[in-house]
Motif scaffolding. Structure first.
Motif, PDB file in Angstrom:
ATOM      1  N   MET A   1      37.185 -57.317   9.148  1.00 52.70           N
ATOM      2  CA  MET A   1      37.533 -56.646  10.642  1.00 52.70           C
ATOM      3  C   MET A   1      36.338 -57.128  11.547  1.00 52.70           C
ATOM      4  O   MET A   1      36.555 -57.166  12.708  1.00 52.70           O
ATOM      5  CB  MET A   1      37.525 -55.234  10.594  1.00 52.70           C
TER       6      MET A   1
ATOM      7  N   VAL B   1      43.483 -64.550  10.570  1.00 59.69           N
ATOM      8  CA  VAL B   1      44.227 -63.233  10.219  1.00 59.69           C
ATOM      9  C   VAL B   1      45.015 -63.396   9.191  1.00 59.69           C
ATOM     10  O   VAL B   1      45.439 -62.484   8.533  1.00 59.69           O
ATOM     11  CB  VAL B   1      45.048 -62.877  11.524  1.00 59.69           C
TER      12      VAL B   1
ATOM     13  N   ALA C   1      39.108 -50.508   5.843  1.00 64.29           N
ATOM     14  CA  ALA C   1      38.217 -50.642   7.136  1.00 64.29           C
ATOM     15  C   ALA C   1      38.329 -49.574   7.806  1.00 64.29           C
ATOM     16  O   ALA C   1      37.117 -49.662   8.828  1.00 64.29           O
ATOM     17  CB  ALA C   1      38.268 -52.083   7.500  1.00 64.29           C
TER      18      ALA C   1
ATOM     19  N   THR D   1      45.121 -55.533   3.840  1.00 66.34           N
ATOM     20  CA  THR D   1      43.983 -55.838   3.049  1.00 66.34           C
ATOM     21  C   THR D   1      42.798 -54.996   3.887  1.00 66.34           C
ATOM     22  O   THR D   1      41.640 -54.814   3.418  1.00 66.34           O
ATOM     23  CB  THR D   1      43.630 -57.354   3.651  1.00 66.34           C
TER      24      THR D   1
ATOM     25  N   LEU E   1      44.933 -51.950  15.278  1.00 65.71           N
ATOM     26  CA  LEU E   1      46.079 -52.672  14.728  1.00 65.71           C
ATOM     27  C   LEU E   1      47.018 -51.694  14.575  1.00 65.71           C
ATOM     28  O   LEU E   1      46.964 -50.586  13.679  1.00 65.71           O
ATOM     29  CB  LEU E   1      45.572 -53.277  13.333  1.00 65.71           C
ATOM     30  N   ARG E   2      48.283 -51.957  15.065  1.00 60.45           N
ATOM     31  CA  ARG E   2      49.488 -50.893  14.776  1.00 60.45           C
ATOM     32  C   ARG E   2      50.285 -52.078  13.865  1.00 60.45           C
ATOM     33  O   ARG E   2      50.563 -52.872  13.839  1.00 60.45           O
ATOM     34  CB  ARG E   2      50.031 -50.867  16.012  1.00 60.45           C
TER      35      ARG E   2
ATOM     36  N   LEU F   1      28.007 -51.575  12.427  1.00 56.45           N
ATOM     37  CA  LEU F   1      28.965 -52.623  11.694  1.00 56.45           C
ATOM     38  C   LEU F   1      30.226 -51.863  11.314  1.00 56.45           C
ATOM     39  O   LEU F   1      31.605 -52.398  11.951  1.00 56.45           O
ATOM     40  CB  LEU F   1      28.356 -53.364  10.595  1.00 56.45           C
ATOM     41  N   MET F   2      30.168 -50.910  10.849  1.00 56.33           N
ATOM     42  CA  MET F   2      31.367 -50.003  10.196  1.00 56.33           C
ATOM     43  C   MET F   2      32.226 -49.496  11.132  1.00 56.33           C
ATOM     44  O   MET F   2      33.350 -49.335  11.320  1.00 56.33           O
ATOM     45  CB  MET F   2      31.028 -49.307   9.228  1.00 56.33           C
ATOM     46  N   VAL F   3      31.422 -48.748  12.258  1.00 60.67           N
ATOM     47  CA  VAL F   3      32.069 -48.306  13.334  1.00 60.67           C
ATOM     48  C   VAL F   3      32.914 -49.150  14.194  1.00 60.67           C
ATOM     49  O   VAL F   3      34.186 -49.108  14.430  1.00 60.67           O
ATOM     50  CB  VAL F   3      31.030 -47.443  14.195  1.00 60.67           C
ATOM     51  N   ARG F   4      32.300 -50.218  14.368  1.00 63.14           N
ATOM     52  CA  ARG F   4      32.774 -51.513  15.055  1.00 63.14           C
ATOM     53  C   ARG F   4      34.089 -51.928  14.276  1.00 63.14           C
ATOM     54  O   ARG F   4      35.219 -52.159  15.063  1.00 63.14           O
ATOM     55  CB  ARG F   4      32.001 -52.832  15.185  1.00 63.14           C
ATOM     56  N   ALA F   5      34.075 -52.057  12.930  1.00 62.57           N
ATOM     57  CA  ALA F   5      35.098 -52.499  12.337  1.00 62.57           C
ATOM     58  C   ALA F   5      36.340 -51.522  12.172  1.00 62.57           C
ATOM     59  O   ALA F   5      37.382 -51.948  12.253  1.00 62.57           O
ATOM     60  CB  ALA F   5      34.602 -52.782  10.736  1.00 62.57           C
ATOM     61  N   LYS F   6      36.008 -50.161  11.924  1.00 57.75           N
ATOM     62  CA  LYS F   6      36.863 -49.421  11.875  1.00 57.75           C
ATOM     63  C   LYS F   6      37.664 -49.060  13.295  1.00 57.75           C
ATOM     64  O   LYS F   6      38.928 -49.185  13.544  1.00 57.75           O
ATOM     65  CB  LYS F   6      36.116 -47.769  11.667  1.00 57.75           C
ATOM     66  N   GLU F   7      36.850 -49.299  14.336  1.00 56.82           N
ATOM     67  CA  GLU F   7      37.627 -49.212  15.793  1.00 56.82           C
ATOM     68  C   GLU F   7      38.551 -50.385  15.978  1.00 56.82           C
ATOM     69  O   GLU F   7      39.604 -49.961  16.333  1.00 56.82           O
ATOM     70  CB  GLU F   7      36.447 -49.202  16.949  1.00 56.82           C
ATOM     71  N   LYS F   8      38.346 -51.560  15.506  1.00 59.45           N
ATOM     72  CA  LYS F   8      39.066 -52.780  15.582  1.00 59.45           C
ATOM     73  C   LYS F   8      40.122 -52.398  14.668  1.00 59.45           C
ATOM     74  O   LYS F   8      41.588 -52.640  15.064  1.00 59.45           O
ATOM     75  CB  LYS F   8      38.411 -54.137  15.175  1.00 59.45           C
ATOM     76  N   ARG F   9      40.042 -52.013  13.649  1.00 63.05           N
ATOM     77  CA  ARG F   9      41.421 -51.527  12.431  1.00 63.05           C
ATOM     78  C   ARG F   9      42.213 -50.717  13.070  1.00 63.05           C
ATOM     79  O   ARG F   9      43.320 -50.929  12.896  1.00 63.05           O
ATOM     80  CB  ARG F   9      40.797 -51.375  11.179  1.00 63.05           C
ATOM     81  N   ASP F  10      41.541 -49.612  13.470  1.00 62.28           N
ATOM     82  CA  ASP F  10      42.344 -48.321  14.059  1.00 62.28           C
ATOM     83  C   ASP F  10      43.360 -49.043  15.259  1.00 62.28           C
ATOM     84  O   ASP F  10      44.207 -48.659  15.861  1.00 62.28           O
ATOM     85  CB  ASP F  10      41.677 -47.385  14.862  1.00 62.28           C
TER      86      ASP F  10
ATOM     87  N   THR G   1      44.044 -53.818  -0.757  1.00 63.05           N
ATOM     88  CA  THR G   1      43.312 -55.040  -0.527  1.00 63.05           C
ATOM     89  C   THR G   1      43.760 -56.304  -1.048  1.00 63.05           C
ATOM     90  O   THR G   1      43.590 -57.241  -0.624  1.00 63.05           O
ATOM     91  CB  THR G   1      41.934 -54.587  -0.847  1.00 63.05           C
TER      92      THR G   1
END
Lengths: 280, 280
Positions: free
Chosen positions: B199, A187, B221, B217, A279-280, A268-277, A217
């Motif tokens: 991510m 991280v 994403a 970073t 993050l608070r 892949l991108m949907v998964r990444a976006k969902e994880k990024r979203d 970035t």
């Protein structure tokens, strides 16, 4: 019932950079330290730290720490280890010691042999900026501070240092030094490595076309090289592991692009976006 | 002497998302468009766009664009190309057309065959957010807008679209579609790919240890997968090239770590920091 707040007569902050300076300011504000002595290599740093009120006394001689009842090592990682050895010949036997290094396994392994009342800390605070001039007394507020107790850690030390970080507004999380280094490689250390590599890659004459995406970035690529070489070396194995895992993902991304596999790319991108979203 | 400002009777914005919506608001604010008709797939988007004042009329039928004197295509890249074909059978022969797609070679190659008065635009504005609800009339202010004229571009079209973007506060830079795609692969598309991959890599239970470094970073994403699959596919070759160059750098980083080559590690980071510091 409120817990009795933690107080120290004399705190020694070794390394009055961004984190050391901010810590000084925060300890002052919360009236946790009666007197703070700061240590740095350069007189300029010390007078600056004194001027902004992060320390009361500046010193380049570790002997000034001899009667401290709390020592916080806040230098780059390699200096934490070398300074600890010198300090051990100077300070009181029962002095409480912590450090704020970004890697923990190597530091904790060495420092808990040197000091009786030691525990490792890693406040997840800071920025790409360095130097006492960027200190801020609220830098720790609402952040996480990782403490890395081991079987050797005394309960009393854990209790005092936990209370200290809590009073500075952090949420304290306990974790083993090994787990710490493994997780933080993913991280924090790998993201720094990628940011450095990305900035190194981009041709200089392309930089005028950079928008906010690239700027965010690579913000952390403006971090100090001296700090990061120590981190990369002392957490080398975990960083290499995360880097290899990342490389495999990149290879997969490359393959999906070559095959124009829209479904898998999108997944892949949907998964990444969902994880990024998340993050608070 | 001030240049006569550019005015349009009817502007058609095809795709009222973040960029299309912001463009509508900006055109209204600067009184560049008398009437704006917005196109979207969903009525909900159109009524939202109307409600915030980004468009005057919402329509799901491209025929409503038939008397427009400026058309801006602001959908995802693949829809820009498919919509252009449909529009060509509807609109006035001399209508001025531009698009705001993030890749240019494929779009420009196709659209300049379809429309007589076309030039490609790429305003380097936006964010990871999407949807008309995040529109902002000042989104283009103080950003760069790349225009990609070719041998086929009429001077008149270039002049009008240049003036349009300048009035919205952007600095206009002319560049060939090919150069555009090559450079933007490095400064935007690769950074997005890396953020998505990073991510995707990080285990979900590590996310609570994320600090501001990881958050910055990977902010991009959180961008929309539907937008980015089009970008990745239409600029595939340049992205693959930048990705392979990046991979070679990572391999080198790995080698330096393995050898604990502090000098070269530090040099790489100092170089990266110096370049990052030059980004304003």
């Amino acid at each position: 019932m409120q817990k009795k707040s933690v107080k120290f007569n004399k705190v020694a902050i070794v390394g009055t950079g961004l984190i050391g300076g901010s810590l000084g300011l925060a300890l002052k504000k919360k009236r946790i330290a009666k007197r703070i002595v700061g240590f740095a290599r350069h007189n300029r740093t010390l007078s600056l730290a004194k001027k902004i009120g992060a320390i009361d006394i500046g010193s380049r001689d570790l002997k000034t720490a001899q009667d401290a009842d709390l020592i916080v090592l806040a230098t780059p990682v390699s200096a934490i280890i070398s300074t600890a050895k010198q300090l051990s010949r100077i300070v009181k036997k029962d002095v409480i010691v912590t450090d704020v290094g970004s890697t923990k396994k190597e530091i904790v392994f060495k420092l808990e042999k040197i000091f009786t009342n030691y525990i490792g800390s890693h406040p997840l605070a800071g920025s790409q900026k360095s130097g006492v001039e960027h200190s801020c007394r609220d830098i720790f507020k609402d952040t996480i501070c990782l403490l890395t107790p081991t079987a050797k850690t005394k309960k009393q030390t854990l209790r005092i240092i936990t209370r200290l970080w809590k009073e500075l507004g952090t949420r304290v999380v306990l974790i083993s030094p090994r787990e710490h280094d493994k997780i933080i490689a993913f991280v924090s250390h790998l993201p720094h490595l990628l940011a450095f590599a990305l900035m190194d890659l981009i041709p200089r004459n392309y930089l005028r076309f950079a928008a906010s995406g690239l700027k965010d970035t690579t913000r952390i690529a403006a971090s100090g090289a001296h700090l990061w070489q120590d981190i990369f070396i002392t957490n080398r194995d975990e960083i290499l592991y995360s880097l290899r895992r990342f490389n495999r993902l990149l290879k997969n991304f490359e393959k999906l692009l070559l095959k124009k596999d829209l479904n898998r790319l999108r997944n892949l991108m949907v998964r990444a976006k969902e994880k990024r979203d998340s993050l608070r």
